[in-house]
Design an enzyme around this catalytic site. Structure first.
Site, PDB file in Angstrom:
ATOM      1  CE  LYS A  59      -5.025   2.108 -24.673  1.00  0.00           C
ATOM      2  NZ  LYS A  59      -5.521   2.737 -25.713  1.00  0.00           N
ATOM      3  CD  GLN A 103      -3.377   4.876 -28.215  1.00  0.00           C
ATOM      4  OE1 GLN A 103      -3.554   3.916 -27.867  1.00  0.00           O
ATOM      5  NE2 GLN A 103      -3.320   5.936 -27.570  1.00  0.00           N
ATOM      6  CG  ASP A 126     -11.079   2.314 -28.335  1.00  0.00           C
ATOM      7  OD1 ASP A 126     -10.356   3.014 -27.132  1.00  0.00           O
ATOM      8  OD2 ASP A 126      -9.630   2.648 -29.677  1.00  0.00           O
TER       9      ASP A 126
HETATM   10  N1  GUN Z   1      -6.244   8.028 -27.411  1.00  0.00           N
HETATM   11  C1  GUN Z   1      -6.139   9.124 -26.389  1.00  0.00           C
HETATM   12  N2  GUN Z   1      -7.395   7.680 -25.886  1.00  0.00           N
HETATM   13  C2  GUN Z   1      -7.362   6.657 -26.844  1.00  0.00           C
HETATM   14  C3  GUN Z   1      -8.725   6.195 -26.448  1.00  0.00           C
HETATM   15  O1  GUN Z   1      -9.251   5.615 -25.615  1.00  0.00           O
HETATM   16  N3  GUN Z   1      -8.085   5.380 -27.474  1.00  0.00           N
HETATM   17  C4  GUN Z   1      -7.751   5.005 -28.151  1.00  0.00           C
HETATM   18  N4  GUN Z   1      -7.541   4.018 -29.701  1.00  0.00           N
HETATM   19  N5  GUN Z   1      -6.716   6.388 -28.611  1.00  0.00           N
HETATM   20  C5  GUN Z   1      -6.404   7.114 -27.685  1.00  0.00           C
END
Ligand code: GUN
Length: 300
Positions: A59, A103, A126
């Protein structure tokens, strides 16, 4: 087997998520240049889960490649909840940052819900804050930041079936807040008939077999076998599961890919399907969040 967009009736379409993601990313880069605006993304990792570390790194790297300001915070497993909350408060007030992503999953001593709700809704790239969930659930899609994985999956569905999904029966396997529930809201918005099946559903395969669009988002390797798939269905595999096979570790989805190829009209592979779309849509959300914040500040 052919790669999108060309296909024939007897040869399933393998949906190329990498190419679709590149298209979204190149649009994001063009808009950044056109607007002369630098969005800022802050990504926070707590702990050292190897899979999460890879996702977070990807990311951050992609944010830089899009011309964003990219900040990554690697916090130890023992980070107190208050410390994480005060970092979020600081980032909420930071004019250079327009998107904040923590995350998941978080270590057990941290209340994930409290953390998510601490992120300012305008910076919640998100789309997990109640404000954004509410906008999406009530159909105010233009006001919402929409969760990246379902949003990316919808781009792929449109690519295969065109823009009009009205009347299609979509079955979603899995009811998570990250994928299953927002996916259902998005498909309802598209005038699909939507069913969610989950671990308490009697005979989920019988329901899945009625789907024109089948979305697997349950985190169980190869759960979806041929008998879950209606001939001619579009199968979207959101699962990313690491398994050991023949002494080697490899990634597989929630769908038995080889079996799906014998039944479906189109299938997303793992890796190379929905996965790359998630990151691309995160970049688009960050740019949209940045531009929205800039517009709001200009009005004040
Ligand atoms: N962990 C697995 N998928 C995601 C996501 O889309 N966003 C975040 N913040 N954590 C994750």
């Amino acid at each position: 087997m052919k790669i999108a967009p060309s296909f024939s009736a007897d040869s399933p379409l393998v949906v190329d998520g990498k190419a679709a993601a590149q298209k979204v990313l190149s649009e994001v880069r063009q808009r950044v240049e056109l607007e002369g605006f630098r969005p800022g993304l802050a990504v926070i990792l707590v702990g050292s889960d190897p899979a999460s570390a890879v996702y977070v790194r990807n990311k951050s790297v992609q944010a830089e490649a899009c011309g964003f300001l990219s900040r990554q915070y690697d916090l130890s497993e023992e980070t107190p909840e208050e410390h994480l909350l005060s970092l979020i408060t600081k980032l909420n007030g930071d004019p250079e940052i327009h998107g904040i992503l923590v995350q998941l999953p978080l270590p057990r001593h941290i209340d994930a819900s409290k953390v998510i709700q601490a992120i300012h809704p305008l910076k919640d790239v998100d789309g997990f804050h109640y404000m954004n969930v509410g906008h999406l659930a009530t159909g105010s899609v233009s006001d919402a930041l929409i969760p990246c994985t379902p949003s990316g999956a919808l781009v792929l569905i449109h690519q295969v079936l065109g823009n009009n999904l009205s009347g299609k029966h979509a079955v979603i396997v899995g009811r998570s807040n990250i994928v299953g529930k927002p996916m259902a809201s998005l498909l309802l918005q598209q005038n699909c008939t939507v069913t969610i099946v989950h671990s308490h559903t009697p005979d989920p395969a019988a329901i899945a077999r009625q789907a024109d669009i089948l979305i697997a988002a349950v985190g169980v390797p190869k759960l979806i076998t041929a008998d879950w798939i209606k001939p001619g269905a579009v199968v979207i595999d959101v699962g990313i599961n690491r398994i050991d096979s023949d002494g080697k570790s490899r990634l597989v989805g929630d769908v038995d890919y080889e079996a799906a190829l014998t039944r479906a009209f189109a299938v997303t592979p793992v890796p190379g399907g929905v996965g790359p779309m998630t990151i691309a849509l995160l970049m688009r959300n960050t740019l949209d969040a940045g531009l929205r914040i800039r517009r709001k500040n200009a009005k004040c």
